[in-house]
Structures are given as C-alpha cells and as structure tokens.
Design a protein around this motif. Sequence first.
Motif, PDB file in Angstrom:
ATOM      1  N   VAL A  12       0.865  -1.181   0.000  1.00  0.00           N
ATOM      2  CA  VAL A  12       0.000   0.000   0.000  1.00  0.00           C
ATOM      3  C   VAL A  12       0.903   1.233   0.000  1.00  0.00           C
ATOM      4  O   VAL A  12       1.329   1.709   1.041  1.00  0.00           O
ATOM      5  N   PHE A  13       1.264   1.666  -1.196  1.00  0.00           N
ATOM      6  CA  PHE A  13       2.132   2.828  -1.387  1.00  0.00           C
ATOM      7  C   PHE A  13       3.417   2.717  -0.564  1.00  0.00           C
ATOM      8  O   PHE A  13       3.830   3.648   0.118  1.00  0.00           O
ATOM      9  N   GLU A  26      -3.634   9.373  -0.645  1.00  0.00           N
ATOM     10  CA  GLU A  26      -2.786  10.526  -0.303  1.00  0.00           C
ATOM     11  C   GLU A  26      -1.327  10.118  -0.030  1.00  0.00           C
ATOM     12  O   GLU A  26      -0.445  10.977   0.006  1.00  0.00           O
ATOM     13  N   TYR A  27      -1.067   8.832   0.114  1.00  0.00           N
ATOM     14  CA  TYR A  27       0.302   8.344   0.331  1.00  0.00           C
ATOM     15  C   TYR A  27       0.997   7.967  -0.976  1.00  0.00           C
ATOM     16  O   TYR A  27       2.145   7.528  -0.960  1.00  0.00           O
ATOM     17  N   ALA A  28       0.326   8.150  -2.100  1.00  0.00           N
ATOM     18  CA  ALA A  28       0.929   7.833  -3.397  1.00  0.00           C
ATOM     19  C   ALA A  28       2.167   8.703  -3.625  1.00  0.00           C
ATOM     20  O   ALA A  28       2.218   9.869  -3.217  1.00  0.00           O
ATOM     21  N   SER A  29       3.146   8.119  -4.264  1.00  0.00           N
ATOM     22  CA  SER A  29       4.374   8.848  -4.582  1.00  0.00           C
ATOM     23  C   SER A  29       4.852   8.388  -5.962  1.00  0.00           C
ATOM     24  O   SER A  29       4.298   7.460  -6.547  1.00  0.00           O
ATOM     25  N   LYS A  84       7.551   6.841  -6.542  1.00  0.00           N
ATOM     26  CA  LYS A  84       8.098   5.488  -6.374  1.00  0.00           C
ATOM     27  C   LYS A  84       6.979   4.453  -6.187  1.00  0.00           C
ATOM     28  O   LYS A  84       7.079   3.318  -6.648  1.00  0.00           O
ATOM     29  N   TYR A  85       5.908   4.828  -5.482  1.00  0.00           N
ATOM     30  CA  TYR A  85       4.785   3.933  -5.218  1.00  0.00           C
ATOM     31  C   TYR A  85       3.490   4.609  -5.666  1.00  0.00           C
ATOM     32  O   TYR A  85       2.771   5.195  -4.861  1.00  0.00           O
ATOM     33  N   PRO A  86       3.178   4.536  -6.966  1.00  0.00           N
ATOM     34  CA  PRO A  86       2.011   5.253  -7.492  1.00  0.00           C
ATOM     35  C   PRO A  86       0.662   4.578  -7.239  1.00  0.00           C
ATOM     36  O   PRO A  86      -0.370   5.208  -7.433  1.00  0.00           O
ATOM     37  N   ARG A  87       0.677   3.301  -6.814  1.00  0.00           N
ATOM     38  CA  ARG A  87      -0.603   2.606  -6.596  1.00  0.00           C
ATOM     39  C   ARG A  87      -0.430   1.440  -5.641  1.00  0.00           C
ATOM     40  O   ARG A  87       0.678   1.020  -5.337  1.00  0.00           O
ATOM     41  N   VAL A  88      -1.548   0.897  -5.198  1.00  0.00           N
ATOM     42  CA  VAL A  88      -1.566  -0.296  -4.340  1.00  0.00           C
ATOM     43  C   VAL A  88      -1.414  -1.514  -5.258  1.00  0.00           C
ATOM     44  O   VAL A  88      -2.023  -1.581  -6.320  1.00  0.00           O
ATOM     45  N   THR A  89      -0.596  -2.466  -4.812  1.00  0.00           N
ATOM     46  CA  THR A  89      -0.428  -3.698  -5.578  1.00  0.00           C
ATOM     47  C   THR A  89      -0.580  -4.906  -4.658  1.00  0.00           C
ATOM     48  O   THR A  89      -0.165  -4.874  -3.505  1.00  0.00           O
ATOM     49  N   LYS A  90      -1.192  -5.925  -5.194  1.00  0.00           N
ATOM     50  CA  LYS A  90      -1.354  -7.185  -4.464  1.00  0.00           C
ATOM     51  C   LYS A  90      -0.028  -7.937  -4.527  1.00  0.00           C
ATOM     52  O   LYS A  90       0.592  -8.049  -5.584  1.00  0.00           O
ATOM     53  N   LEU A  91       0.400  -8.469  -3.383  1.00  0.00           N
ATOM     54  CA  LEU A  91       1.636  -9.245  -3.326  1.00  0.00           C
ATOM     55  C   LEU A  91       1.319 -10.722  -3.491  1.00  0.00           C
ATOM     56  O   LEU A  91       0.284 -11.193  -3.040  1.00  0.00           O
ATOM     57  N   VAL A  92       2.230 -11.430  -4.100  1.00  0.00           N
ATOM     58  CA  VAL A  92       2.008 -12.861  -4.332  1.00  0.00           C
ATOM     59  C   VAL A  92       2.719 -13.687  -3.285  1.00  0.00           C
ATOM     60  O   VAL A  92       3.708 -13.354  -2.763  1.00  0.00           O
TER      61      VAL A  92
END
Length: 72
Positions: free
Chosen positions: A7-8, A59-62, A64-72
């Motif tokens: 999460v970002f 609001e925590y998007a940057s 380097k981390y523009p979106r939330v991603t699911k981890l495998v």
Amino acid sequence: MIIKFNVFGKRMSVAKKEQEWQLFNDPEIGIRSRVYDVIIPADIKERELEKYLDDIYHEYASEKYPRVTKLV
C-alpha cells in the motif's frame, strides 16, 4: 485467508473473519498489528480490495509507489 498488499510502500494484509474484512499492518520484520480506523465493508469482493485500499490511502501515493499492488 490472508491477502497481502503493498500500500504505497507499506506492507499491509487483509483477512476475512466471520464475514468481516480485517486490515493489518504487516511488516516484513515484527508483529502484524490490526488497523481499526479503516473499515472495509463486508460486501466488498476480494477482487475489489486493491482498488478500495488505493482509494482509502491515495494521499500516500508517490512517484516510487504510485498505486496499491497485491503481493504474491
């Protein structure tokens, strides 16, 4: 079932317990801790969690981390 997300830049996980989604801070090192100030509606589908977390924490998007991603 535990679903992990980035999460970002922050590791978090979501678990379904008795028809309720529960959100946790889930650091690589340390103890997982429950997040009580974010409520995930029970009718949210598993496939919608990524977008829901993105909407809540946008609001925590940057760069380097523009979106939330699911981890495998």
